[in-house]
Design an enzyme around this catalytic site. Structure first.
Site, PDB file in Angstrom:
ATOM      1  N   LYS A   1       3.870   9.521  10.333  1.00  0.00           N
ATOM      2  CA  LYS A   1       3.547   9.107   8.972  1.00  0.00           C
ATOM      3  C   LYS A   1       2.342   9.928   8.533  1.00  0.00           C
ATOM      4  O   LYS A   1       1.240   9.738   9.033  1.00  0.00           O
ATOM      5  CB  LYS A   1       3.224   7.609   8.939  1.00  0.00           C
TER       6      LYS A   1
ATOM      7  N   GLN B   1       0.801  -1.226   0.000  1.00  0.00           N
ATOM      8  CA  GLN B   1       0.000   0.000   0.000  1.00  0.00           C
ATOM      9  C   GLN B   1       0.832   1.273   0.000  1.00  0.00           C
ATOM     10  O   GLN B   1       0.421   2.282  -0.559  1.00  0.00           O
ATOM     11  CB  GLN B   1      -0.911  -0.021   1.232  1.00  0.00           C
TER      12      GLN B   1
ATOM     13  N   GLU C   1      -2.967   9.552  -0.665  1.00  0.00           N
ATOM     14  CA  GLU C   1      -2.054  10.149   0.308  1.00  0.00           C
ATOM     15  C   GLU C   1      -0.972  11.003  -0.348  1.00  0.00           C
ATOM     16  O   GLU C   1       0.028  11.343   0.280  1.00  0.00           O
ATOM     17  CB  GLU C   1      -1.448   9.051   1.183  1.00  0.00           C
TER      18      GLU C   1
ATOM     19  N   GLU D   1       5.413  -1.984   7.980  1.00  0.00           N
ATOM     20  CA  GLU D   1       4.124  -1.938   8.673  1.00  0.00           C
ATOM     21  C   GLU D   1       3.209  -3.042   8.149  1.00  0.00           C
ATOM     22  O   GLU D   1       3.137  -3.275   6.946  1.00  0.00           O
ATOM     23  CB  GLU D   1       3.503  -0.563   8.436  1.00  0.00           C
TER      24      GLU D   1
ATOM     25  N   LYS E   1      -3.228   5.778  15.390  1.00  0.00           N
ATOM     26  CA  LYS E   1      -4.254   6.487  14.625  1.00  0.00           C
ATOM     27  C   LYS E   1      -5.402   6.840  15.571  1.00  0.00           C
ATOM     28  O   LYS E   1      -6.056   5.945  16.116  1.00  0.00           O
ATOM     29  CB  LYS E   1      -4.770   5.610  13.479  1.00  0.00           C
TER      30      LYS E   1
ATOM     31  N   ASP F   1      -0.298  -1.970  12.732  1.00  0.00           N
ATOM     32  CA  ASP F   1      -1.366  -0.993  12.492  1.00  0.00           C
ATOM     33  C   ASP F   1      -2.712  -1.690  12.646  1.00  0.00           C
ATOM     34  O   ASP F   1      -3.320  -1.646  13.714  1.00  0.00           O
ATOM     35  CB  ASP F   1      -1.206  -0.384  11.098  1.00  0.00           C
TER      36      ASP F   1
ATOM     37  N   ASP G   1       4.412   0.035   3.946  1.00  0.00           N
ATOM     38  CA  ASP G   1       3.190  -0.414   4.602  1.00  0.00           C
ATOM     39  C   ASP G   1       2.627  -1.477   3.679  1.00  0.00           C
ATOM     40  O   ASP G   1       2.074  -1.170   2.623  1.00  0.00           O
ATOM     41  CB  ASP G   1       2.191   0.729   4.793  1.00  0.00           C
TER      42      ASP G   1
ATOM     43  N   ARG H   1      -4.737   9.231   8.302  1.00  0.00           N
ATOM     44  CA  ARG H   1      -5.527   8.244   7.582  1.00  0.00           C
ATOM     45  C   ARG H   1      -5.561   8.646   6.113  1.00  0.00           C
ATOM     46  O   ARG H   1      -5.252   9.781   5.765  1.00  0.00           O
ATOM     47  CB  ARG H   1      -6.969   8.157   8.115  1.00  0.00           C
ATOM     48  N   SER H   2      -5.971   7.723   5.266  1.00  0.00           N
ATOM     49  CA  SER H   2      -6.010   8.038   3.833  1.00  0.00           C
ATOM     50  C   SER H   2      -7.081   9.074   3.512  1.00  0.00           C
ATOM     51  O   SER H   2      -6.945   9.853   2.570  1.00  0.00           O
ATOM     52  CB  SER H   2      -6.228   6.765   3.011  1.00  0.00           C
TER      53      SER H   2
END
Length: 434
Positions: free
Chosen positions: A394, A163, A205, A291, A343, A318, A242, A372-373
């Protein structure tokens, strides 16, 4: 004068054009705070509940009017009258009011919006920066950024299973310089992609989403961009992934099925083969962080991955930990991972967020504060990263205002801290032996 007099929520849009919440908190003194709530695309199954309306005739079912109503009609009544400085009491009151283990009644998005707005109102009342209010007098560490410059998986239409492909400018002397290095590499990468006739459109992102010929093509291209920008891979700038492995893990067959994103002919790996593959990449490239290298429920796989690679890279949980101290405690006890991604909307309050960070630190785990995205212009996570002296953040690539808002806030904080500010770079990866 610091008593909460009003709480108000409204529906706004996030960076993907989907609805989310914005909450405002007012006090007797006129002090005011506003919080906006992010949203994820690849979400862990154990995350706190993000309450959506489900009405397909409105925003495709993604409306948040139920959560807005819960703030305005239920939560507001419960928290009005509290001292805005009593963050823990307010957060605990909302948790009790919800009464479910996953905030499924009121919605973690409703509760989090209030939690953030309360903290901002308290900082406004005290006339101090948010990071100082949350972290106290010892707040000083600027985080080493993990910059997601290639988006794959669920964050783009690129045919790559992983990702995020991240650069980590851990060799920089200051955060300001780290940001400059990242921006220069980002633009160098764009030139390389153009020269190859690859797309330079960006994903959720802010990273590029080209049609690479697999993972290693992506990595080699990033390394070329680092060098083209004048930096040395493995000395100035490191790499991170990730994998978001739960997104392509087949639970029935118990395999990591790369064909989901990479198409026919891509690899299908067992847990052991997945670990072997990640180890090959670590031995070949200057990777420092991975991740979600294993599925969120593959505890045996996580333990093996940590045993094999935990001294060379930080295996970050995560979806595996979902910012929840219960899962983190189990991971610590079973020696799974050595880092947790933080998060705020996975757990739903600032109090619980800081609880997770503290538990991680006490166990020798690192804590990576994350976006977050689906983001907004809210920059609270920048303040949280500094407040907690987390050392790592991040928050996306070097494009899109929803990502840059966090970087710019960190630049402001670095300026405000002046000579006290510390950028620890590689020292922020204190869980590694290399």
């Amino acid at each position: 004068m610091s008593i909460i007099t009003d709480v108000y929520a409204r529906e706004v849009l996030d960076s993907r054009g989907n609805p989310t919440l914005e909450v405002e908190v007012y006090t007797e003194s006129g002090a005011f705070g506003r919080g906006m709530v992010p949203s994820g695309a690849s979400t862990g199954e154990h995350e706190a509940v993000e309450l959506r309306d489900g009405d397909k005739s409105r925003y495709g079912g993604l409306g948040t009017q139920k959560a807005v109503d819960n703030v305005n009609n239920i939560i507001a009544e419960a928290v009005i009258g509290y001292d805005v400085r009593d963050q823990q009491a307010i957060d605990r009151a909302m948790i009790a009011l919800d009464g479910t283990p996953n905030k499924g009644k009121l919605g973690a998005n409703a509760i989090l919006g209030v939690s953030i707005a309360v903290a901002r109102a308290a900082a406004d009342y005290l006339e101090i920066p948010l990071y100082s209010y949350l972290g106290g007098f010892n707040t000083k560490v600027l985080p080493t950024p993990m910059m997601n410059i290639i988006n794959g998986g669920s964050h783009s239409d690129a045919p790559i299973a992983f990702q995020e492909f991240m650069i980590v400018p851990a060799g920089a002397p200051t955060f300001k310089e780290a940001l400059r290095w990242g921006a220069e590499i980002f633009h160098a990468l764009k030139k390389i992609l153009k020269s190859r006739g690859l797309a330079t459109a960006v994903g959720d992102e802010g990273g590029f989403a080209p049609r690479f010929d697999g993972t290693e093509d992506g990595v080699e291209t990033i390394l070329a961009a680092i060098e083209a920008a004048g930096y040395v891979p493995g000395k100035d700038v490191f790499l991170g992934f990730d994998c978001a492995s739960s997104e392509f893990y087949d639970k029935e067959r118990k395999v990591y099925d790369y064909t989901k994103f990479e198409g026919e002919g891509a690899a299908v790996r067992t847990a052991d083969e997945q670990i072997d593959y990640l180890e090959e990449l670590v031995n070949k490239y200057p990777i420092i962080t991975i991740e979600d290298g294993m599925d969120e429920n593959d505890w045996d796989g996580w333990k093996k991955l940590t045993e094999r690679l935990g001294k060379k890279v930080q295996p970050v949980g995560d979806d595996f930990f979902v910012t929840n101290t219960s899962y983190l405690e189990k991971g610590i006890n079973e020696a799974c991972a050595n880092s947790i991604l933080i998060k705020v909307n996975q757990i739903g309050t600032l109090t619980e967020t800081f609880d997770a960070i503290e538990m991680a630190k006490e166990a020798g785990y690192t804590a990576v504060v994350s976006h977050r995205s689906g983001e907004t212009e809210d920059s609270t996570i920048a303040d949280i990263a500094v407040a907690a002296n987390a050392g790592q953040i991040k928050t996306g690539s070097l494009s899109r205002t929803d990502r840059i808002a966090k970087y710019n806030q960190l630049l402001r904080i670095e300026d405000q801290l002046g000579e006290v500010a510390e950028y620890r770079g590689l020292k922020s990866f204190y869980n590694l032996s290399k």
